[in-house]
Structures are given as structure tokens and as C-alpha cells.
Design an enzyme around this catalytic site. Sequence first.
Site, short mmCIF file in Angstrom:
data_model
loop_
_atom_site.label_atom_id
_atom_site.label_comp_id
_atom_site.label_asym_id
_atom_site.label_seq_id
_atom_site.Cartn_x
_atom_site.Cartn_y
_atom_site.Cartn_z
N PRO A 50 0.79 -1.23 0.00
CA PRO A 50 0.00 0.00 0.00
C PRO A 50 0.83 1.28 0.00
O PRO A 50 0.31 2.34 -0.30
CB PRO A 50 -0.81 -0.13 1.28
CG PRO A 50 0.01 -0.98 2.19
CD PRO A 50 0.73 -1.95 1.29
N GLY A 51 2.14 1.21 0.36
CA GLY A 51 2.93 2.42 0.17
C GLY A 51 3.81 2.85 1.34
O GLY A 51 4.36 3.94 1.31
N SER A 52 3.97 1.98 2.35
CA SER A 52 4.74 2.46 3.50
C SER A 52 6.24 2.62 3.18
O SER A 52 6.88 3.55 3.68
CB SER A 52 4.54 1.57 4.73
OG SER A 52 5.26 0.38 4.62
N TRP A 53 6.80 1.76 2.33
CA TRP A 53 8.22 1.93 1.95
C TRP A 53 8.37 3.23 1.15
O TRP A 53 9.34 3.95 1.28
CB TRP A 53 8.72 0.74 1.12
CG TRP A 53 9.16 -0.42 1.94
CD1 TRP A 53 8.66 -0.79 3.16
CD2 TRP A 53 10.20 -1.37 1.64
NE1 TRP A 53 9.31 -1.91 3.61
CE2 TRP A 53 10.25 -2.29 2.70
CE3 TRP A 53 11.06 -1.54 0.55
CZ2 TRP A 53 11.15 -3.35 2.72
CZ3 TRP A 53 11.96 -2.60 0.57
CH2 TRP A 53 12.01 -3.50 1.65
N ASP B 8 3.42 -1.04 -8.57
CA ASP B 8 2.79 -2.26 -8.03
C ASP B 8 1.72 -2.75 -9.00
O ASP B 8 1.17 -1.96 -9.78
CB ASP B 8 2.15 -2.01 -6.66
CG ASP B 8 2.01 -3.29 -5.85
OD1 ASP B 8 2.77 -3.48 -4.89
OD2 ASP B 8 1.14 -4.14 -6.19
N ASP C 53 1.97 -5.08 -13.60
CA ASP C 53 2.57 -6.36 -13.23
C ASP C 53 4.04 -6.34 -13.67
O ASP C 53 4.32 -6.25 -14.86
CB ASP C 53 1.80 -7.50 -13.91
CG ASP C 53 2.32 -8.86 -13.48
OD1 ASP C 53 3.43 -8.93 -12.90
OD2 ASP C 53 1.62 -9.85 -13.71
N PHE C 54 4.92 -6.43 -12.68
CA PHE C 54 6.34 -6.26 -12.99
C PHE C 54 7.02 -7.57 -13.38
O PHE C 54 8.23 -7.62 -13.54
CB PHE C 54 7.05 -5.62 -11.79
CG PHE C 54 8.17 -4.73 -12.20
CD1 PHE C 54 7.91 -3.58 -12.93
CD2 PHE C 54 9.48 -5.03 -11.92
CE1 PHE C 54 8.93 -2.77 -13.35
CE2 PHE C 54 10.52 -4.23 -12.33
CZ PHE C 54 10.23 -3.09 -13.06
N ASP D 25 10.12 -5.00 -2.46
CA ASP D 25 9.48 -5.77 -1.38
C ASP D 25 8.42 -6.67 -2.02
O ASP D 25 7.50 -7.12 -1.36
CB ASP D 25 8.84 -4.77 -0.39
CG ASP D 25 8.54 -5.40 0.96
OD1 ASP D 25 9.11 -6.46 1.27
OD2 ASP D 25 7.72 -4.82 1.70
N LYS E 30 13.53 -8.35 -1.28
CA LYS E 30 13.06 -9.39 -0.37
C LYS E 30 13.20 -10.77 -0.99
O LYS E 30 12.99 -10.95 -2.19
CB LYS E 30 11.58 -9.14 -0.06
CG LYS E 30 11.07 -10.19 0.88
CD LYS E 30 9.65 -10.21 1.30
CE LYS E 30 8.56 -9.47 0.72
NZ LYS E 30 7.75 -8.91 1.81
C1 LIG Z 1 4.63 -7.05 1.08
S1 LIG Z 1 3.76 -6.11 -0.09
C2 LIG Z 1 4.72 -4.65 -0.18
C3 LIG Z 1 4.51 -3.71 0.96
C4 LIG Z 1 5.16 -2.36 0.70
N1 LIG Z 1 6.60 -2.46 0.69
C5 LIG Z 1 4.77 -1.35 1.73
O1 LIG Z 1 5.60 -1.05 2.58
O2 LIG Z 1 3.65 -0.85 1.69
C6 LIG Z 1 4.18 -6.92 -1.58
C7 LIG Z 1 3.64 -6.24 -2.81
O3 LIG Z 1 4.24 -6.86 -3.95
C8 LIG Z 1 3.31 -6.70 -5.01
N2 LIG Z 1 3.63 -7.59 -6.11
C9 LIG Z 1 3.71 -8.94 -6.11
N3 LIG Z 1 3.96 -9.39 -7.35
C10 LIG Z 1 4.06 -8.31 -8.15
C11 LIG Z 1 4.29 -8.13 -9.54
N4 LIG Z 1 4.46 -9.18 -10.34
N5 LIG Z 1 4.32 -6.89 -10.05
C12 LIG Z 1 4.14 -5.81 -9.23
N6 LIG Z 1 3.90 -5.92 -7.91
C13 LIG Z 1 3.86 -7.14 -7.36
C14 LIG Z 1 1.99 -7.04 -4.35
O4 LIG Z 1 0.91 -6.55 -5.11
C15 LIG Z 1 2.13 -6.39 -2.98
O5 LIG Z 1 1.52 -5.14 -2.97
#
Ligand SMILES: C[S@@+](CC[C@H](N)C(=O)[O-])C[C@H]1O[C@@H](n2cnc3c(N)ncnc32)[C@H](O)[C@@H]1O
Length: 249
Positions: free
Chosen positions: A82-85, A111, A128-129, A153, A193
Site C-alpha cells: 500500500p505504500g509504507s516503503w 505495483d 505487473d512487474f 518488497d 526481499k
Molecule cells: C509485502 S507487499 C509490499 C509492501 C510495501 N513495501 C509497503 O511497505 O507498503 C508486496 C507487494 O508486492 C506486489 N507484487 C507482487 N507481485 C508483483 C508483480 N508481479 N508486479 C508488481 N507488484 C507485485 C503485491 O501486489 C504487494 O503489494
Amino acid sequence: MLSPRLSRAEPLNYTRMCFLVNCLKRLKSSQQWLSRQKADPYVEKAKIYNYRCRSAFKLLEMNEKTNILTPGLSVIDLGASPGSWTQVAVQKTNADGSDKTKPKGMVLSIDKLQIFPIEGATIMSNMDFSTIEAHDKVIAVLGDKKVDLVLSDMAPSATGVKELDKDRIIGLCYMAIRFAALVTKINGNLLFKVWDGKEVPILEMDLERFYRNIKILKPKASRSDSSEKYILARGFKGIQRPLESGRWG
Ligand SMILES: C[S@@+](CC[C@H](N)C(=O)[O-])C[C@H]1O[C@@H](n2cnc3c(N)ncnc32)[C@H](O)[C@@H]1O
């Protein structure tokens, strides 16, 4: 053998039973999640400091030890929702220009989910990355500019099948490494991560070709029962030739 009456009734009862068992399982795990959230000091702290989630404290703690985020730096945050980093990166790099005495940084957050606006950050939601096309789009936005730091992350949604989940996160790690190699300045850094496992030493070896220093970090805010770890690769050496799709040969 079952009587015809019983065998007709059986599928219905069995389906209902499975449904009830699944409901109970879900109820139990959401109750466990709720009580874990209540007992977690970082959840409360995140509310107090206005961070979107507890993950902020993982980055804050890693930054305290490594000083990878400083005013004026340009940062890409992958898997940012959601955006904390992103909030932490904006504060530490002064990307919102709130401190006029310090250089202004840049934060670009990506994201596959929605990220609600964060002042000072450029947001690319619903991206989608895991595709090379997504990387190309971001590279086009950057133009000739290279960045100081790539954060990832990113984590796939868990399927519950451990081996499959690990493979999927390793895939995302290599995506982040490949992308970072294309957009990072010489001597820039990458923090991402990973879930601990036999693939981690291989990842480290691969990274050594491109970075001067590799370190594994486990911040206190990362739950001790989670296999989550972070790899910090510092001092990007540059690449000799364009990378192929996915992994390099
Ligand atoms: C643990 S959360 C990240 C939390 C974020 N660092 C924060 O502090 O708010 C992992 C994120 O990775 C994203 N994610 C997973 N696979 C992805 C992809 N293929 N492309 C883009 N984002 C992806 C998910 O949608 C999720 O929002």
C-alpha cells in the site's frame, strides 16, 4: 456397498461438510491474524506515525544500519502497495522537497495493485512487474536517467504450496535484479526481499558478478516465524552487454 439412497445423499453431505470445514479454517486463520495484529507493536506504531503498514519499520531499521536512503537520491520502489516503503523513501530522500536546506530526491513506485497517491512520489499502479514489457515501460519513463537505489518488497500471493511460492518469489527477485542492472547508476544499490532457502546462496553468487558487496538482513520488524529476508547488494559495477530476457547466461 452403499444403498442408492445413501450414495445420492452422500455428495451433497460431503460438499456441505467441506464447505463448513473450509469456513471454520478461514475463520480460525482470520482470528489468528486478528490476534497477531492486535499483539503486534509495529501495527500500533504504524498507526501512530501514519505509515500505511508495519513494513515501514523494516525499511527504517535497515536504513538505520546501512544508510542507503539519503536526501537527493533517486529511488525505485517495486511492489510498493500500500505504500509504507514509499512513504519512508520520500521522507529520507526529501523527494517532496519538504526540507529546503537539503537536496530533493526522486521516488518512483510500482505495483500490480492500486497505490493511492503519496506526495513526492510518482506512482505507477496496476503494473505487473513480472513481464519485460513492464520494465520497458518504466525505462521509457526514466529516459536517460539512472537511479541510485532499487527497492523490491515484491512478494507473490501465497498459494500455500511452499516450493511453488518460493519459486515464484525467486522469479520476482531475478526480475528485480535484471531491471536494477538496466536502471542503476554505477555504485548504486539494490535491496530486495527473498524467502530463505537453498536458492539464496545462488542468488548471492549471481549478484557478486554485478555488485561489490552483498549482505543479508533480517530486520526485527520482520516476523521471526517468517522466512522473509532481505538482500542488500551495494556498489553496482555496471554491465558489459545488454541482459537477455529473464536470467542472464
Ligand atoms: C509485502 S507487499 C509490499 C509492501 C510495501 N513495501 C509497503 O511497505 O507498503 C508486496 C507487494 O508486492 C506486489 N507484487 C507482487 N507481485 C508483483 C508483480 N508481479 N508486479 C508488481 N507488484 C507485485 C503485491 O501486489 C504487494 O503489494
